[in-house]
Design a protein around this motif. Structure first.
Motif, mmCIF file in Angstrom:
data_model
loop_
_atom_site.group_PDB
_atom_site.id
_atom_site.type_symbol
_atom_site.label_atom_id
_atom_site.label_comp_id
_atom_site.label_asym_id
_atom_site.label_seq_id
_atom_site.Cartn_x
_atom_site.Cartn_y
_atom_site.Cartn_z
ATOM 1 N N MET A 16 0.815 -1.217 0.000
ATOM 2 C CA MET A 16 0.000 0.000 0.000
ATOM 3 C C MET A 16 0.848 1.267 0.000
ATOM 4 O O MET A 16 0.495 2.249 -0.640
ATOM 5 C CB MET A 16 -0.953 0.019 1.194
ATOM 6 C CG MET A 16 -2.054 -0.985 1.075
ATOM 7 S SD MET A 16 -3.056 -0.692 -0.402
ATOM 8 C CE MET A 16 -3.836 -2.266 -0.560
ATOM 9 N N ALA A 51 -9.403 4.264 -3.819
ATOM 10 C CA ALA A 51 -9.477 2.808 -3.695
ATOM 11 C C ALA A 51 -8.753 2.337 -2.436
ATOM 12 O O ALA A 51 -9.250 1.459 -1.715
ATOM 13 C CB ALA A 51 -8.890 2.139 -4.934
ATOM 14 N N VAL A 52 -7.599 2.910 -2.150
ATOM 15 C CA VAL A 52 -6.854 2.538 -0.948
ATOM 16 C C VAL A 52 -7.648 2.944 0.299
ATOM 17 O O VAL A 52 -7.756 2.168 1.247
ATOM 18 C CB VAL A 52 -5.445 3.164 -0.941
ATOM 19 C CG1 VAL A 52 -4.774 3.005 0.418
ATOM 20 C CG2 VAL A 52 -4.590 2.543 -2.035
ATOM 21 N N ASP A 54 -10.877 3.264 0.574
ATOM 22 C CA ASP A 54 -12.009 2.348 0.676
ATOM 23 C C ASP A 54 -11.560 0.991 1.218
ATOM 24 O O ASP A 54 -12.208 0.414 2.102
ATOM 25 C CB ASP A 54 -12.662 2.188 -0.696
ATOM 26 C CG ASP A 54 -13.865 1.267 -0.657
ATOM 27 O OD1 ASP A 54 -14.827 1.578 0.080
ATOM 28 O OD2 ASP A 54 -13.847 0.239 -1.370
ATOM 29 N N TYR A 55 -10.449 0.475 0.709
ATOM 30 C CA TYR A 55 -9.916 -0.806 1.171
ATOM 31 C C TYR A 55 -9.606 -0.753 2.667
ATOM 32 O O TYR A 55 -9.974 -1.651 3.420
ATOM 33 C CB TYR A 55 -8.652 -1.160 0.378
ATOM 34 C CG TYR A 55 -7.903 -2.324 0.968
ATOM 35 C CD1 TYR A 55 -8.307 -3.632 0.718
ATOM 36 C CD2 TYR A 55 -6.806 -2.126 1.796
ATOM 37 C CE1 TYR A 55 -7.643 -4.704 1.271
ATOM 38 C CE2 TYR A 55 -6.129 -3.195 2.355
ATOM 39 C CZ TYR A 55 -6.548 -4.482 2.094
ATOM 40 O OH TYR A 55 -5.894 -5.533 2.651
ATOM 41 N N GLU A 56 -8.933 0.324 3.081
ATOM 42 C CA GLU A 56 -8.560 0.432 4.490
ATOM 43 C C GLU A 56 -9.782 0.563 5.383
ATOM 44 O O GLU A 56 -9.819 0.009 6.488
ATOM 45 C CB GLU A 56 -7.591 1.594 4.685
ATOM 46 C CG GLU A 56 -6.226 1.292 4.093
ATOM 47 C CD GLU A 56 -5.247 2.448 4.159
ATOM 48 O OE1 GLU A 56 -5.679 3.606 4.357
ATOM 49 O OE2 GLU A 56 -4.046 2.192 3.990
ATOM 50 N N LYS A 58 -12.788 -0.707 4.761
ATOM 51 C CA LYS A 58 -13.409 -2.032 4.815
ATOM 52 C C LYS A 58 -12.601 -2.978 5.693
ATOM 53 O O LYS A 58 -13.157 -3.794 6.418
ATOM 54 C CB LYS A 58 -13.564 -2.597 3.412
ATOM 55 C CG LYS A 58 -14.651 -1.899 2.626
ATOM 56 C CD LYS A 58 -14.786 -2.454 1.236
ATOM 57 C CE LYS A 58 -15.889 -1.738 0.483
ATOM 58 N NZ LYS A 58 -15.995 -2.181 -0.905
ATOM 59 N N ARG A 59 -11.299 -2.869 5.618
ATOM 60 C CA ARG A 59 -10.431 -3.716 6.439
ATOM 61 C C ARG A 59 -10.611 -3.382 7.915
ATOM 62 O O ARG A 59 -10.694 -4.279 8.757
ATOM 63 C CB ARG A 59 -8.978 -3.526 6.020
ATOM 64 C CG ARG A 59 -8.025 -4.444 6.727
ATOM 65 C CD ARG A 59 -6.647 -4.328 6.138
ATOM 66 N NE ARG A 59 -5.748 -5.187 6.871
ATOM 67 C CZ ARG A 59 -4.473 -4.941 7.041
ATOM 68 N NH1 ARG A 59 -3.928 -3.883 6.488
ATOM 69 N NH2 ARG A 59 -3.719 -5.768 7.716
ATOM 70 N N THR A 69 -7.570 -10.356 9.971
ATOM 71 C CA THR A 69 -6.729 -9.905 8.862
ATOM 72 C C THR A 69 -5.302 -10.049 9.339
ATOM 73 O O THR A 69 -4.957 -9.646 10.439
ATOM 74 C CB THR A 69 -7.013 -8.448 8.468
ATOM 75 O OG1 THR A 69 -6.801 -7.618 9.609
ATOM 76 C CG2 THR A 69 -8.437 -8.274 7.978
ATOM 77 N N LYS A 73 -0.962 -6.258 3.462
ATOM 78 C CA LYS A 73 -1.712 -6.597 2.248
ATOM 79 C C LYS A 73 -1.060 -5.961 1.031
ATOM 80 O O LYS A 73 -0.466 -4.903 1.099
ATOM 81 C CB LYS A 73 -3.157 -6.113 2.355
ATOM 82 C CG LYS A 73 -3.949 -6.862 3.390
ATOM 83 C CD LYS A 73 -4.134 -8.300 3.002
ATOM 84 C CE LYS A 73 -4.994 -9.025 4.008
ATOM 85 N NZ LYS A 73 -5.285 -10.369 3.634
ATOM 86 N N ALA A 75 -1.829 -4.886 -3.118
ATOM 87 C CA ALA A 75 -2.950 -4.464 -3.944
ATOM 88 C C ALA A 75 -3.271 -5.544 -4.974
ATOM 89 O O ALA A 75 -2.388 -6.186 -5.518
ATOM 90 C CB ALA A 75 -2.603 -3.165 -4.662
ATOM 91 N N THR A 76 -4.557 -5.735 -5.198
ATOM 92 C CA THR A 76 -5.024 -6.630 -6.244
ATOM 93 C C THR A 76 -6.078 -5.893 -7.049
ATOM 94 O O THR A 76 -6.698 -4.973 -6.554
ATOM 95 C CB THR A 76 -5.636 -7.928 -5.672
ATOM 96 O OG1 THR A 76 -6.701 -7.576 -4.799
ATOM 97 C CG2 THR A 76 -4.598 -8.747 -4.925
#
Length: 77
Positions: A16, A51-52, A54-56, A58-59, A69, A73, A75-76
């Motif tokens: 990240m 996007a990062v 949002d990912y963080e 949600k995580r 978790t 992580k 990125a995919t």
């Protein structure tokens, strides 16, 4: 549109911190964008950051609800 595709390919498999270091100037240079199209690379950088974020979020939500978790992580897409 091509800017977002390039950005998507660049983030795959990166940590990240690396993903967040991608700047619009790198994207513009890679694509040889003319000055009138530089907004495309800015949108791509903004999309990466969103996007990062949002990912963080949600995580963090998953962690708060008790889901596991582990580790760092990548990125995919």
């Amino acid at each position: 549109m091509v800017s977002l595709f390039v950005a998507t390919e660049w983030v795959k498999g990166k940590q990240m911190e690396e993903v967040l270091s991608i700047k619009n100037t790198e994207i513009a240079k890679h694509l040889s964008l003319p000055p009138v199209k530089l907004h495309c690379s800015m949108l791509a950088e903004d999309a990466i950051k969103a996007a990062v974020k949002d990912y963080e979020a949600k995580r963090a939500s998953a962690t708060a609800s008790g889901e596991s978790t582990t580790g760092q992580k990548t990125a995919t897409a």
